[in-house]
Scaffold this motif. Structure first.
Motif, PDB file in Angstrom:
ATOM      1  N   ILE A 141       2.625 -11.400  13.832  1.00  0.00           N
ATOM      2  CA  ILE A 141       3.594 -10.563  13.123  1.00  0.00           C
ATOM      3  C   ILE A 141       4.058 -11.247  11.846  1.00  0.00           C
ATOM      4  O   ILE A 141       4.346 -10.593  10.835  1.00  0.00           O
ATOM      5  N   GLY A 142       4.098 -12.588  11.874  1.00  0.00           N
ATOM      6  CA  GLY A 142       4.509 -13.336  10.698  1.00  0.00           C
ATOM      7  C   GLY A 142       3.458 -13.360   9.615  1.00  0.00           C
ATOM      8  O   GLY A 142       3.760 -13.194   8.420  1.00  0.00           O
ATOM      9  N   LYS A 143       2.195 -13.543  10.006  1.00  0.00           N
ATOM     10  CA  LYS A 143       1.124 -13.560   9.015  1.00  0.00           C
ATOM     11  C   LYS A 143       0.917 -12.178   8.399  1.00  0.00           C
ATOM     12  O   LYS A 143       0.528 -12.079   7.222  1.00  0.00           O
ATOM     13  N   ALA A 144       1.204 -11.118   9.166  1.00  0.00           N
ATOM     14  CA  ALA A 144       1.122  -9.768   8.607  1.00  0.00           C
ATOM     15  C   ALA A 144       2.135  -9.585   7.485  1.00  0.00           C
ATOM     16  O   ALA A 144       1.885  -8.880   6.504  1.00  0.00           O
ATOM     17  N   ILE A 145       3.284 -10.237   7.618  1.00  0.00           N
ATOM     18  CA  ILE A 145       4.303 -10.193   6.568  1.00  0.00           C
ATOM     19  C   ILE A 145       3.909 -11.088   5.399  1.00  0.00           C
ATOM     20  O   ILE A 145       3.945 -10.673   4.236  1.00  0.00           O
ATOM     21  N   LEU A 146       3.528 -12.318   5.684  1.00  0.00           N
ATOM     22  CA  LEU A 146       3.164 -13.263   4.629  1.00  0.00           C
ATOM     23  C   LEU A 146       2.071 -12.715   3.723  1.00  0.00           C
ATOM     24  O   LEU A 146       2.081 -12.942   2.505  1.00  0.00           O
ATOM     25  N   ALA A 147       1.110 -12.009   4.316  1.00  0.00           N
ATOM     26  CA  ALA A 147      -0.038 -11.511   3.554  1.00  0.00           C
ATOM     27  C   ALA A 147       0.374 -10.543   2.460  1.00  0.00           C
ATOM     28  O   ALA A 147      -0.390 -10.310   1.515  1.00  0.00           O
ATOM     29  N   HIS A 148       1.583  -9.978   2.547  1.00  0.00           N
ATOM     30  CA  HIS A 148       2.001  -8.975   1.576  1.00  0.00           C
ATOM     31  C   HIS A 148       3.219  -9.425   0.773  1.00  0.00           C
ATOM     32  O   HIS A 148       3.917  -8.606   0.168  1.00  0.00           O
ATOM     33  N   LEU A 149       3.446 -10.732   0.768  1.00  0.00           N
ATOM     34  CA  LEU A 149       4.416 -11.323  -0.140  1.00  0.00           C
ATOM     35  C   LEU A 149       3.655 -11.948  -1.311  1.00  0.00           C
ATOM     36  O   LEU A 149       2.467 -12.242  -1.205  1.00  0.00           O
ATOM     37  N   ILE A 213       7.044  -4.824   1.375  1.00  0.00           N
ATOM     38  CA  ILE A 213       6.875  -5.175   2.774  1.00  0.00           C
ATOM     39  C   ILE A 213       8.236  -5.143   3.463  1.00  0.00           C
ATOM     40  O   ILE A 213       9.146  -5.890   3.105  1.00  0.00           O
ATOM     41  N   LEU A 214       8.392  -4.240   4.434  1.00  0.00           N
ATOM     42  CA  LEU A 214       9.652  -4.098   5.163  1.00  0.00           C
ATOM     43  C   LEU A 214       9.696  -4.983   6.401  1.00  0.00           C
ATOM     44  O   LEU A 214      10.768  -5.396   6.845  1.00  0.00           O
ATOM     45  N   GLY A 215       8.527  -5.236   6.960  1.00  0.00           N
ATOM     46  CA  GLY A 215       8.438  -6.006   8.192  1.00  0.00           C
ATOM     47  C   GLY A 215       7.055  -5.830   8.778  1.00  0.00           C
ATOM     48  O   GLY A 215       6.094  -5.538   8.051  1.00  0.00           O
ATOM     49  N   ALA A 216       6.945  -5.975  10.085  1.00  0.00           N
ATOM     50  CA  ALA A 216       5.648  -5.831  10.734  1.00  0.00           C
ATOM     51  C   ALA A 216       5.859  -5.526  12.205  1.00  0.00           C
ATOM     52  O   ALA A 216       6.952  -5.694  12.757  1.00  0.00           O
TER      53      ALA A 216
END
Length: 255
Positions: A141-149, A213-216
């Protein structure tokens, strides 16, 4: 990232240190707090008395603990989040459809904050819970967020929180992480193949709205059930579609 206070108030810092210490266990005696905090016993007692007066601390026998007033405050903050309001039913459905543990999280201060979890029929029990904060680099869930920062934001997060090793599979090199984030953007979902917890695999997908990116969301399951299946296309597609549906719900409900 975290901002330094221009003129930090020492008394407030002591109160916060006390609260954060109380949060680590079900109850503390005054002598135990005295061992853990750089405060005098009388100072600790004064802070505890003030917190009790305002309903933030309870005393049972000779032990002090945080009160449920924090739950009221946290619940109010969470309820203001469109991601949470529209995500609960989606996460419940994902857990029901997959039978796994389904998670909803956002990023705050460079870490993942769990907003909601739902358990399917054979969901595993983990150490995560609502309000729990984790580094982003070794969870799906964290890498899904990082990928779109932006790269600059990711660099700043790494500078603050590092890339500590949790298991043999944890990514600990900066450029290796950026290469993985590129792959996540290309395929649409992230994976955590025993990168934080041995024996556990996760699949995460970003919730994006107009490029923000709102979250994941993610699902978690034992590797033997999920990872060894090669991240089944039907499961990854369900995670991705749930994230996309959630973004659309937020977009049109909040207009």
């Amino acid at each position: 990232m975290k901002e330094k206070a221009n003129h930090p108030v020492r008394t407030s810092e002591k109160t916060l240190a006390l609260i954060e210490t109380l949060d680590t266990a079900d109850g503390f005696r005054l002598t135990e707090l005295d061992e853990r905090l750089e405060m005098s016993k009388s100072g600790i007692h004064n802070h505890l008395s003030t917190l009790r007066e305002h309903g933030y601390v309870e005393k049972n026998g000779d032990e002090y603990s945080l009160s449920l007033k924090f739950l009221s405050l946290g619940g109010h903050v969470r309820s203001r989040s469109p991601l949470y309001r529209h995500g609960r039913s989606k996460i419940d459905q994902l857990a029901s459809d997959t039978g796994m543990l389904a998670n909803l999280a956002t990023e705050e201060g460079g870490r993942a904050v769990y907003l909601y979890q739902s358990r399917g029929s054979y969901a595993v029990s983990l150490d995560t819970h609502v309000g729990y904060r984790l580094r982003l680099h070794n969870i799906g869930i964290g890498k899904a967020i990082l990928a779109h920062l932006s790269r600059e934001r990711v660099e700043a997060i790494i500078d603050e929180w590092g890339l500590p090793k949790a298991t043999e599979n944890t990514i600990t090199e900066r450029e290796e992480l950026f290469a993985e984030l590129q792959q996540i953007r290309e395929r649409g979902y992230a994976t955590d193949n025993e990168e934080r917890t041995e024996g556990l695999t996760c699949i995460g997908a970003p919730v994006q709205l107009d490029g923000e990116i709102l979250g994941a969301i993610s699902i978690s399951a034992p590797t033997k059930r999920l990872g060894n299946a090669g991240f089944d296309d039907d499961i990854t597609a369900e995670v991705e579609s749930t994230a996309h549906e959630l973004a659309l719900d937020i977009k049109y409900a909040e207009e």
